[in-house]
Design a protein around this motif. Structure first.
Motif, PDB file in Angstrom:
ATOM      1  N   ASP A 198      31.562  37.915  56.527  1.00  0.00           N
ATOM      2  CA  ASP A 198      32.075  36.531  56.684  1.00  0.00           C
ATOM      3  C   ASP A 198      33.144  36.501  57.762  1.00  0.00           C
ATOM      4  N   ASN A 241      32.503  35.504  46.701  1.00  0.00           N
ATOM      5  CA  ASN A 241      33.814  35.960  47.165  1.00  0.00           C
ATOM      6  C   ASN A 241      34.072  35.506  48.601  1.00  0.00           C
ATOM      7  N   THR A 298      38.527  36.740  37.840  1.00  0.00           N
ATOM      8  CA  THR A 298      38.459  37.650  36.694  1.00  0.00           C
ATOM      9  C   THR A 298      38.767  39.079  37.121  1.00  0.00           C
ATOM     10  N   THR A 314      42.423  41.238  41.005  1.00  0.00           N
ATOM     11  CA  THR A 314      42.110  39.957  41.666  1.00  0.00           C
ATOM     12  C   THR A 314      43.357  39.428  42.364  1.00  0.00           C
ATOM     13  N   THR A 315      43.129  38.684  43.408  1.00  0.00           N
ATOM     14  CA  THR A 315      44.272  38.073  44.100  1.00  0.00           C
ATOM     15  C   THR A 315      44.287  36.571  43.818  1.00  0.00           C
ATOM     16  N   LYS A 316      43.314  36.190  42.946  1.00  0.00           N
ATOM     17  CA  LYS A 316      43.187  34.755  42.690  1.00  0.00           C
ATOM     18  C   LYS A 316      44.078  34.349  41.515  1.00  0.00           C
TER      19      LYS A 316
HETATM   20  P1  ADP Z   1      37.778  37.912  41.699  1.00  0.00           P
HETATM   21  O1  ADP Z   1      36.833  37.341  42.690  1.00  0.00           O
HETATM   22  O2  ADP Z   1      37.582  37.388  40.332  1.00  0.00           O
HETATM   23  O3  ADP Z   1      39.157  37.963  42.140  1.00  0.00           O
HETATM   24  P2  ADP Z   1      36.598  40.256  42.527  1.00  0.00           P
HETATM   25  O4  ADP Z   1      36.513  41.675  41.935  1.00  0.00           O
HETATM   26  O5  ADP Z   1      35.312  39.652  42.875  1.00  0.00           O
HETATM   27  O6  ADP Z   1      37.382  39.390  41.541  1.00  0.00           O
HETATM   28  O7  ADP Z   1      37.472  40.330  43.846  1.00  0.00           O
HETATM   29  C1  ADP Z   1      38.656  40.992  43.884  1.00  0.00           C
HETATM   30  C2  ADP Z   1      39.498  40.589  45.044  1.00  0.00           C
HETATM   31  O8  ADP Z   1      38.975  41.065  46.294  1.00  0.00           O
HETATM   32  C3  ADP Z   1      39.575  39.136  45.220  1.00  0.00           C
HETATM   33  O9  ADP Z   1      40.579  38.584  44.365  1.00  0.00           O
HETATM   34  C4  ADP Z   1      39.940  39.002  46.694  1.00  0.00           C
HETATM   35  O10 ADP Z   1      41.306  39.122  46.879  1.00  0.00           O
HETATM   36  C5  ADP Z   1      39.283  40.208  47.326  1.00  0.00           C
HETATM   37  N1  ADP Z   1      38.098  39.786  48.075  1.00  0.00           N
HETATM   38  C6  ADP Z   1      36.835  39.949  47.647  1.00  0.00           C
HETATM   39  N2  ADP Z   1      35.971  39.564  48.605  1.00  0.00           N
HETATM   40  C7  ADP Z   1      36.702  39.128  49.661  1.00  0.00           C
HETATM   41  C8  ADP Z   1      36.351  38.604  50.962  1.00  0.00           C
HETATM   42  N3  ADP Z   1      35.107  38.429  51.374  1.00  0.00           N
HETATM   43  N4  ADP Z   1      37.374  38.296  51.797  1.00  0.00           N
HETATM   44  C9  ADP Z   1      38.650  38.458  51.385  1.00  0.00           C
HETATM   45  N5  ADP Z   1      39.032  38.970  50.217  1.00  0.00           N
HETATM   46  C10 ADP Z   1      38.063  39.284  49.340  1.00  0.00           C
END
Ligand code: ADP
Length: 920
Positions: free
Chosen positions: A845, A809, A872, A864-866
């Motif tokens: 980070d 992430n 996922t 998710t923001t992706k």
């Molecule tokens: P995914 O990675 O598939 O989106 P996750 O549950 O791992 O699903 O993460 C959810 C959301 O949290 C991500 O879409 C992102 O927006 C946010 N996120 C996670 N880790 C970080 C990070 N280190 N810095 C910024 N945003 C993060």
């Protein structure tokens, strides 16, 4: 004056005639004895009336000397010739016809050339004198005896009495002698006896003689010819006896008994009076001393009795003074035994003093008997009061009247009485205020009629005894229960006791459930007299029991029909109850469950942690819920969400556990599936990185091989160079193998049971997978060496997965940011810290962090923001579940430059590890 008168006058004067007296011619006198003697004292002629009594009445042919007429001892009186005897009074004992000597007194006087001996009989005179002397002696002896007995000590009295009996016996030659006294049973008893050593012993001390002596006249001594007194044969052993009475004001109280003795023969001169005197000398003082002794004993007994009972007499004089028994004065701590009335009254408690004073006045003025209980006045308030019963009466009349009484310590009785009264009052109170009614029913010709109810009847049922006579009681019994009531009476009469339950109507028309316990009392013939019983109002209890029964039934159905597993088990995990769903899971019937141990489906470690969890239950926190893991018959693994509620006793000891469980295996499986999928997804994600990981060693190897081949072509291949290159290739092969190995391990399904491990291991594993890929993407890894070794419990591969998720992430965020800003220098920092209980792994980070509005949602599944197809939304949610499952927490904060994730896990201490590792 006649010659006779002159003669008597001389005799009585005891003066012999004077020498110059005119000698008268011998003449025959009408009294006495005249003996004419020659100059040598030979008898010439006898005359006078007494000569007929002599054994030798006439002078013999050959002249006999006067001495021949006399008893031998008289020779001294008439020594020499008659001329020598002149002027002397001669006492001469003549042999007489009767055998006993004839005592004569006289004198000689010349008559021509002969001598005339004139003699008169002085036998009577002598006898009288002897008797007088004897009487004197007897009196003296009696006086001595009396004195000895009076003066000796009480202790020596028996010995002295024996001595006196002995002296009497010896004096009068009595073989056995005894003193008999009246004993308590009004019979006669030998009090003391004496017998000479060679005489038959007729009596012994204390011997009972019966009442035979009463047949004798008590005013004179008795010579007992036993033929005449057959009743006394036993007393005198068939021999002659002699009994002398002693009487005082009460009549005959003693007999002096002489055995084997004929008093008139052996002591003819001792008169009856003398014997009576001896008896009196012995018995009088003896009885007085014995009375004195008895009196003394009586006094002693009285004294000790008074002291023992805490009692004593008192006597009141006038209106102003009292005398107390010594023991009483002591008990009251008084210095004197005679004291002013006032001082005595002061001893009495003020509350009782006035009454006592007034009652004493009544006694004094009117002779009204006094009976009063009073307390003593004591300063110390703590001890219970001393109670005295005071009784008094007037004795005698007029001037002789005395006011006497006693005081008796009745503290014990009084205090007990008060305690009993208090207890009684409490009991009465209790009965009156309890929901119980005590009743008595009299047996009248086969029926039982109420005759008594305790006071609690009114408050309980609102009736009185009068309301329940005749058929009224039966009327009040609930119609449905009447048969039961009749049966109760029949049973009571038949069996003697009964216990029944029925409803009675109270005065307001409400029914009460009564528990009736009754017992039948019978008389000596076994016939029923009355029944005593108790009604206990059990309405509330009965209704409550009904209620409980109903609700129990409902709950029973609930439990039976529930799809959840419900059971009760003891702290050692033995089931006491289990419902059908539980039985189905355990593949047996619900009836087979009690006695089965729940622990038998757990591994040693599971059981250990299960018991550990139970031990944390307490009355304050009786409930605990956990997901437990069991090995069920015929099934691989089951996960149950299990909720326990402890049931405790008053001391807080765990008695039983009630538990509800739900099978969570499917959910668990799904979760595992999810974790696995997420893991595989992570692996997929890392494919690029991994390709790089593996590419790197391949490149190194390729370069090495090319170089070796080049040298081979040039023909200058040195063996050292070759070895160096081959070693390098080998190292790279090992490196690639390690990565592949680890991937294989990581891709495997997690173990069923959690294991202790060092979290640093997970960091190493993660870095071995990701480090190369990250560097390849230009992300700097700032990894701080873990400076400590701790253990956490869980699955090392799952923690690795969490770390990978966090780092991937972070990488995504960093790369996104660099796309926008080519100058951006991305980095990821991984570091650890610990305290006593927990270890924290940080992943930080400088990717700019998370939008604060999204912070709360990023752990939600599918968030998710992706772009679709890239993210996922499961990574963080799965990670969150994993960390929670390990007993820890996953949290996030934005730091100055980016996001900072923290995995906090509880440290497992050595002791726990070893106990976990212990074989079951
Ligand atoms: P995914 O990675 O598939 O989106 P996750 O549950 O791992 O699903 O993460 C959810 C959301 O949290 C991500 O879409 C992102 O927006 C946010 N996120 C996670 N880790 C970080 C990070 N280190 N810095 C910024 N945003 C993060």
């Amino acid at each position: 004056m006649s010659a006779g008168d002159k003669l008597f006058g001389r005799l009585l004067n005891r003066h012999p005639p004077a020498h110059q007296e005119i000698v008268e011619p011998p003449s025959v006198l009408s009294v006495g004895l005249q003996i004419q003697l020659d100059a040598q004292g030979r008898v010439l002629h006898l005359s006078g009336p007494l000569r007929h009594l002599l054994a030798q009445q006439a002078p013999a042919a050959q002249l006999a000397h006067l001495l021949d007429f006399l008893l031998p001892h008289c020779s001294l009186a008439i020594e020499g010739p008659p001329a020598d005897w002149r002027g002397q009074l001669l006492d001469l004992d003549f042999y007489s016809l009767s055998g006993s000597p004839l005592h004569l007194r006289g004198w000689v006087q010349p008559m021509a050339d002969t001598w005339l001996l004139q003699l008169l009989d002085i036998g009577d005179l002598l006898l009288e004198r002897r008797q007088a002397r004897l009487r004197e002696q007897c009196q003296l002896l009696a006086a001595q005896i009396g004195e000895q007995l009076r003066l000796c000590s009480l202790m020596r009295l028996p010995d002295v009495l024996v001595d006196q009996l002995q002296s009497l016996a010896q004096r009068f030659h009595i073989p056995c002698i005894a003193l008999a006294l009246l004993d308590e049973q009004e019979g006669w008893q030998i009090h003391q006896h004496y017998a000479g050593f060679d005489t038959p012993s007729l009596w012994h001390n204390g011997q009972r003689l019966g009442t035979g002596l009463d047949s004798l006249d008590g005013s004179t001594p008795h010579h007992l010819n036993l033929a005449e007194h057959p009743r006394l044969q036993g007393t005198f052993g068939n021999t002659e006896g002699f009994a002398v009475p002693y009487h005082d004001a009460q009549g005959v109280v003693a007999w002096l008994l002489c055995g084997c003795y004929t008093a008139h023969q052996q002591a003819p001169d001792v008169s009856e009076r003398d014997w009576l005197q001896f008896a009196a000398a012995l018995a009088g003082p003896l009885l007085a001393r014995l009375r004195e002794h008895r009196h003394h004993l009586q006094l002693e007994r009285l004294e000790s009795l008074q002291a023992l009972l805490g009692t004593g007499w008192w006597e009141m004089f006038n209106d102003s003074e009292v005398q107390l028994a010594p023991s009483l004065a002591r008990a009251l701590h008084l210095e004197q035994e005679r004291l002013p009335l006032q001082d005595w009254l002061v001893q009495v408690h003020p509350a009782d003093r006035e009454q006592l004073h007034s009652r004493l006045q009544d006694l004094r003025l009117e002779g009204a008997p006094l009976l009063l209980c009073v307390r003593l006045h004591r300063d110390d308030g703590d001890t219970p009061p001393t109670w005295y019963r005071l009784q008094g009466q007037a004795l005698g009349v007029g001037n002789q009247r005395r006011l006497v009484g006693f005081m008796l310590d009745i503290s014990d009785i009084k205090n007990q009485e008060q305690l009993a009264a208090a207890a009684h009052a409490r009991l009465d109170n209790l009965i009156a205020s309890s929901p119980a009614v005590i009743y008595v029913q009299r047996y009248v010709e086969g029926a039982l009629q109420p005759t008594f109810f305790s006071d609690s009847l009114q408050p309980l049922l609102g009736w009185t005894l009068a309301d329940c006579t005749g058929a009224a009681l039966v009327d009040r019994v609930h119609p449905e229960d009447r048969e039961r009531y009749f049966e109760r009476t029949r049973l009571l009469l038949r069996e003697g006791s009964v216990r029944a339950r029925y409803r009675l109507r109270d005065s307001r028309g409400n029914y009460h459930w009564l528990l009736d316990e009754a017992r039948l009392l019978r008389d000596d013939l076994g016939l029923p007299v009355e029944a005593v019983g108790l009604w206990l109002d059990v309405t509330d209890a009965t209704l409550a029991a009904e209620h409980v029964k109903q609700s129990e039934e409902r709950y029973r159905m609930l439990v039976e029909d529930s799809p959840a597993m419900i059971c009760r088990y003891r702290p050692d995990l033995t089931l006491s109850f289990g419902n059908r769903p539980l039985a189905t899971y355990l593949e047996c019937s619900p009836e087979g469950l009690p006695g089965v141990n729940l622990g038998s489906w757990m591994s040693a470690q599971q059981r250990e942690s299960f018991l550990q969890r139970l031990s944390q239950l307490s009355p304050e926190f009786p409930v605990s819920t956990a997901e437990i893991n069991l090995q069920l018959p015929g099934r691989e693994h089951a996960w149950w969400v299990w909720s326990d509620r402890g049931v405790f006793d008053e001391q807080g000891r765990l008695l039983e556990v009630q538990a509800v469980g739900r099978d969570n295996t499917e959910v668990r499986r799904a979760q595992q599936q999810l974790t696995q999928s997420a893991k595989m997804a992570t692996l997929g994600e890392m494919a690029t990185g991994l390709a790089h990981e593996i590419n790197q060693p391949l490149n190194v190897m390729r370069m090495a091989i090319i170089n070796v081949l080049k040298r081979l072509g040039n023909g200058d291949l040195q063996i050292d160079y070759l070895t160096d290159k081959l070693n390098r290739i080998d190292a790279q092969v090992q490196r690639a193998a390690r990565v592949v190995d680890h991937m294989r391990v990581f891709g495997r399904r997690s173990d069923i049971e959690q294991q202790p491990f060092n979290p640093a291991q997970a960091i190493d594993g993660t870095l071995s997978l990701l480090a190369e890929g990250m560097r390849g993407k230009g992300v700097e890894l700032r990894v701080s060496e873990c400076a400590f070794a701790v253990q956490v419990r869980g699955y090392v591969d799952q923690l690795e997965q969490v770390l990978i998720n966090l780092m991937v992430n972070a990488r995504d965020a960093l790369l996104g940011k660099r796309e926008a800003d080519g100058q951006f220098k991305p980095w990821i920092a991984v570091y650890t810290e610990r305290d006593e209980h927990a270890v924290r792994l940080w992943v930080e980070d400088n990717g700019g962090g998370i939008d604060p509005r999204l912070l709360e949602r990023i752990f939600e599944p599918f968030f998710t923001t992706k772009p679709v197809g890239v993210g996922t939304g499961l990574g963080l949610s799965v990670s969150y579940g994993i960390v929670q499952n390990m007993g820890g927490t996953l949290s996030v904060r934005n730091s100055a430059e980016g996001a900072r994730f923290c995995i906090e896990l509880p440290i497992v201490h050595d002791a726990q590890i070893t106990s976990d590792a212990r074989p079951a």
